[in-house]
Design a protein around this motif. Sequence first.
Motif, mmCIF file in Angstrom:
data_model
loop_
_atom_site.group_PDB
_atom_site.id
_atom_site.type_symbol
_atom_site.label_atom_id
_atom_site.label_comp_id
_atom_site.label_asym_id
_atom_site.label_seq_id
_atom_site.Cartn_x
_atom_site.Cartn_y
_atom_site.Cartn_z
ATOM 1 N N ILE A 1 -29.438 -57.540 -33.772
ATOM 2 C CA ILE A 1 -28.353 -57.099 -34.069
ATOM 3 C C ILE A 1 -27.230 -58.073 -34.494
ATOM 4 O O ILE A 1 -26.380 -58.129 -35.441
ATOM 5 N N LYS B 1 -31.397 -46.276 -33.623
ATOM 6 C CA LYS B 1 -32.125 -46.295 -34.676
ATOM 7 C C LYS B 1 -33.455 -45.447 -34.678
ATOM 8 O O LYS B 1 -34.147 -44.723 -35.722
ATOM 9 N N GLN C 1 -40.893 -48.910 -39.426
ATOM 10 C CA GLN C 1 -39.645 -49.642 -38.998
ATOM 11 C C GLN C 1 -38.701 -49.795 -40.329
ATOM 12 O O GLN C 1 -37.493 -50.140 -39.971
ATOM 13 N N ARG D 1 -33.699 -56.068 -31.825
ATOM 14 C CA ARG D 1 -32.979 -55.510 -32.839
ATOM 15 C C ARG D 1 -32.260 -56.383 -33.907
ATOM 16 O O ARG D 1 -31.961 -56.079 -34.823
ATOM 17 N N GLU E 1 -25.552 -47.949 -38.063
ATOM 18 C CA GLU E 1 -25.323 -48.771 -36.633
ATOM 19 C C GLU E 1 -23.921 -48.274 -35.910
ATOM 20 O O GLU E 1 -23.091 -48.159 -36.550
ATOM 21 N N ASP F 1 -32.906 -45.918 -28.134
ATOM 22 C CA ASP F 1 -32.480 -46.825 -29.343
ATOM 23 C C ASP F 1 -32.100 -45.845 -30.458
ATOM 24 O O ASP F 1 -32.616 -44.813 -30.729
ATOM 25 N N HIS G 1 -33.299 -57.186 -25.923
ATOM 26 C CA HIS G 1 -33.502 -56.163 -27.084
ATOM 27 C C HIS G 1 -32.365 -56.176 -28.091
ATOM 28 O O HIS G 1 -32.748 -55.919 -29.287
ATOM 29 N N GLN G 2 -31.144 -56.589 -27.885
ATOM 30 C CA GLN G 2 -30.282 -56.741 -28.923
ATOM 31 C C GLN G 2 -30.526 -57.810 -29.841
ATOM 32 O O GLN G 2 -30.343 -57.788 -31.127
#
Length: 316
Positions: free
Chosen positions: A310, A229, A26, A308, A34, A227, A303-304
């Motif tokens: 973000i 990343k 990770q 993540r 991004e 994803d 998820h966001q």
Amino acid sequence: MEGREEDVRVGANKFSERQPIGTAAQSQDKDYKEPPPAPLFEAGELTSWSFYRAGIAEFVATFLFLYVTILTVMGVSQSSSRCSTVGIQGIAWAFGGMIFALVYCTAGISGHSIIPSTQNLLQNLILNGISLTRSRLAAGGHINPAVTFGLFLARKLSLTRALFYMVMQCLGAISGAGVVKGFQKSVYENNGGGANVVNAGYTKGDGLGAEIVGTFILVYTVFSATDAKRNARDSHVPLLAPLPIGFAVFLVHLATIPITGTGINPARSLGAAIIYNKKHAWDDQWIFWLGPFIGAALAAIYHQVVIRAIPFKSRH
């Protein structure tokens, strides 16, 4: 013994792990940047052939999806013996398998793209390189308004493109179900036309809950499989993306076919309802729109925001 221990230590240092796994991976940023969020409205898309080509790809993919899956449902429904057909498991495989094949075929065609100026394009190529390209290509092949909605909420594509995709998906679904009815009208009408309804023994709330959770699983898998990343860190991920997405559809169908026939795709539910066009097919139609959109929104937020994080990252 001390010499041997020293050899072990030297060997361990000399031949270190080439690719970190688990949580260690990770922290490996590599060349990842991004991707910038898609604009809410991009006027340049409306004059781009790639925009309309992507919509056509969504139409054809959803058409083929409905054609194969509804035919499979009809084959099971008209049989007097479950042993002579593929059964519920076969229906689940038909839905999951078609998603796997169609996402594989169309992921690079209907992937979202932002139309930048020449200067911005050059800057993106220099700064973001291959990883940015992969993140865009991996987001295509939606074949489902709920997936499109979830990706829109995550700013993976513009509102213009999202609405266009949804319209084309619904038209493709209507056409696919229409062709099935044209081939075998009596069988189609006598066996429910593949329309989604809440089955006997379950409440409307049960059906809504099944659609929310089922769509959450699907859209969460889409986010994870595409994803950006992960694409930058693991080059094999884009090639494998259609597999977990198709498998998620397969598993959700196994679980929820007895409850709602499994919608998790508003275009699929609408197409079958319009072509079948019986009252009971419309009674529960709201469940197969509200449920998937709620599930997609929850998956996008989870998820966001959680996975993540973000929205909480510092901007430099």
